[in-house]
Design a protein around this motif. Sequence first.
Motif, PDB file in Angstrom:
ATOM      1  N   TRP A  18       0.851  -1.176   0.000  1.00  0.00           N
ATOM      2  CA  TRP A  18       0.000   0.000   0.000  1.00  0.00           C
ATOM      3  C   TRP A  18       0.895   1.237   0.000  1.00  0.00           C
ATOM      4  CZ3 TRP A  18       1.237  -2.826   4.205  1.00  0.00           C
ATOM      5  CH2 TRP A  18       1.648  -2.168   5.358  1.00  0.00           C
ATOM      6  N   THR A  19       0.319   2.371  -0.375  1.00  0.00           N
ATOM      7  CA  THR A  19       1.046   3.633  -0.417  1.00  0.00           C
ATOM      8  C   THR A  19       0.373   4.625   0.517  1.00  0.00           C
ATOM      9  OG1 THR A  19       1.711   3.203  -2.695  1.00  0.00           O
ATOM     10  CG2 THR A  19       1.875   5.479  -1.936  1.00  0.00           C
ATOM     11  N   THR A  49       8.346   6.101  -6.736  1.00  0.00           N
ATOM     12  CA  THR A  49       8.726   6.477  -8.103  1.00  0.00           C
ATOM     13  C   THR A  49       9.946   5.728  -8.612  1.00  0.00           C
ATOM     14  OG1 THR A  49       9.967   8.376  -7.277  1.00  0.00           O
ATOM     15  CG2 THR A  49       7.696   8.770  -7.970  1.00  0.00           C
ATOM     16  N   ASP A  50      10.902   5.404  -7.728  1.00  0.00           N
ATOM     17  CA  ASP A  50      12.108   4.711  -8.204  1.00  0.00           C
ATOM     18  C   ASP A  50      12.459   3.455  -7.394  1.00  0.00           C
ATOM     19  OD1 ASP A  50      13.185   5.696  -5.855  1.00  0.00           O
ATOM     20  OD2 ASP A  50      14.553   7.090  -6.831  1.00  0.00           O
ATOM     21  N   THR A  74       5.092  17.182   1.406  1.00  0.00           N
ATOM     22  CA  THR A  74       4.613  15.845   1.724  1.00  0.00           C
ATOM     23  C   THR A  74       5.498  14.816   1.025  1.00  0.00           C
ATOM     24  OG1 THR A  74       3.086  15.804  -0.146  1.00  0.00           O
ATOM     25  CG2 THR A  74       2.209  16.624   1.953  1.00  0.00           C
ATOM     26  N   ARG A  75       5.364  13.560   1.443  1.00  0.00           N
ATOM     27  CA  ARG A  75       6.154  12.488   0.838  1.00  0.00           C
ATOM     28  C   ARG A  75       5.262  11.269   0.660  1.00  0.00           C
ATOM     29  NH1 ARG A  75      11.790  10.027   3.167  1.00  0.00           N
ATOM     30  NH2 ARG A  75      12.327   8.919   1.271  1.00  0.00           N
ATOM     31  N   SER A  76       5.325  10.675  -0.504  1.00  0.00           N
ATOM     32  CA  SER A  76       4.614   9.443  -0.783  1.00  0.00           C
ATOM     33  C   SER A  76       5.556   8.277  -0.507  1.00  0.00           C
ATOM     34  CB  SER A  76       4.155   9.437  -2.247  1.00  0.00           C
ATOM     35  OG  SER A  76       3.378   8.299  -2.504  1.00  0.00           O
ATOM     36  N   VAL A  77       5.059   7.256   0.219  1.00  0.00           N
ATOM     37  CA  VAL A  77       5.882   6.102   0.595  1.00  0.00           C
ATOM     38  C   VAL A  77       5.090   4.833   0.319  1.00  0.00           C
ATOM     39  CG1 VAL A  77       7.145   4.956   2.456  1.00  0.00           C
ATOM     40  CG2 VAL A  77       6.984   7.451   2.419  1.00  0.00           C
ATOM     41  N   ARG A  78       5.759   3.865  -0.301  1.00  0.00           N
ATOM     42  CA  ARG A  78       5.154   2.556  -0.552  1.00  0.00           C
ATOM     43  C   ARG A  78       5.650   1.589   0.529  1.00  0.00           C
ATOM     44  NH1 ARG A  78       3.732  -1.113  -5.286  1.00  0.00           N
ATOM     45  NH2 ARG A  78       4.341  -3.171  -4.515  1.00  0.00           N
ATOM     46  N   PHE A  79       4.727   0.796   1.074  1.00  0.00           N
ATOM     47  CA  PHE A  79       5.054  -0.216   2.067  1.00  0.00           C
ATOM     48  C   PHE A  79       4.770  -1.590   1.477  1.00  0.00           C
ATOM     49  CE2 PHE A  79       4.100   3.640   4.369  1.00  0.00           C
ATOM     50  CZ  PHE A  79       5.167   3.716   5.253  1.00  0.00           C
ATOM     51  N   ASP A  80       5.726  -2.516   1.641  1.00  0.00           N
ATOM     52  CA  ASP A  80       5.587  -3.900   1.178  1.00  0.00           C
ATOM     53  C   ASP A  80       5.828  -4.815   2.358  1.00  0.00           C
ATOM     54  OD1 ASP A  80       5.350  -3.643  -1.846  1.00  0.00           O
ATOM     55  OD2 ASP A  80       7.165  -2.489  -1.464  1.00  0.00           O
TER      56      ASP A  80
END
Length: 99
Positions: A18-19, A49-50, A74-80
């Motif tokens: 999720w992001t 993004t990368d 702000t910062r977008s972060v993906r969690f796995d």
Amino acid sequence: KGAPARAVSLDAAHDVSWTETVAAGRCLRVTVGVQGDGTGVDLRASNPTDATDVDRSQAAHAASVRACATADATRSVRFDLRASAGRVDAVVGEQTTGN
């Protein structure tokens, strides 16, 4: 403050991803605890993004990662999240704090 804890089932073959958007000047900590027939938990926070790592944690029963935004953006972060081996039941919690 944080989102309510949620339960998920994990296995080694599939990620739960999720992001989240972290507010300017804030940090988001995601913590997961697992139990079951499987072994371990892998938790990763990355730049969506990368795919570069922001933080990463791997352990037998619990893992925690932290991602912070700068004071002015702000910062977008993906969690796995996945089990290291086999299948486990997990509880995931999130907490937002100041930088």
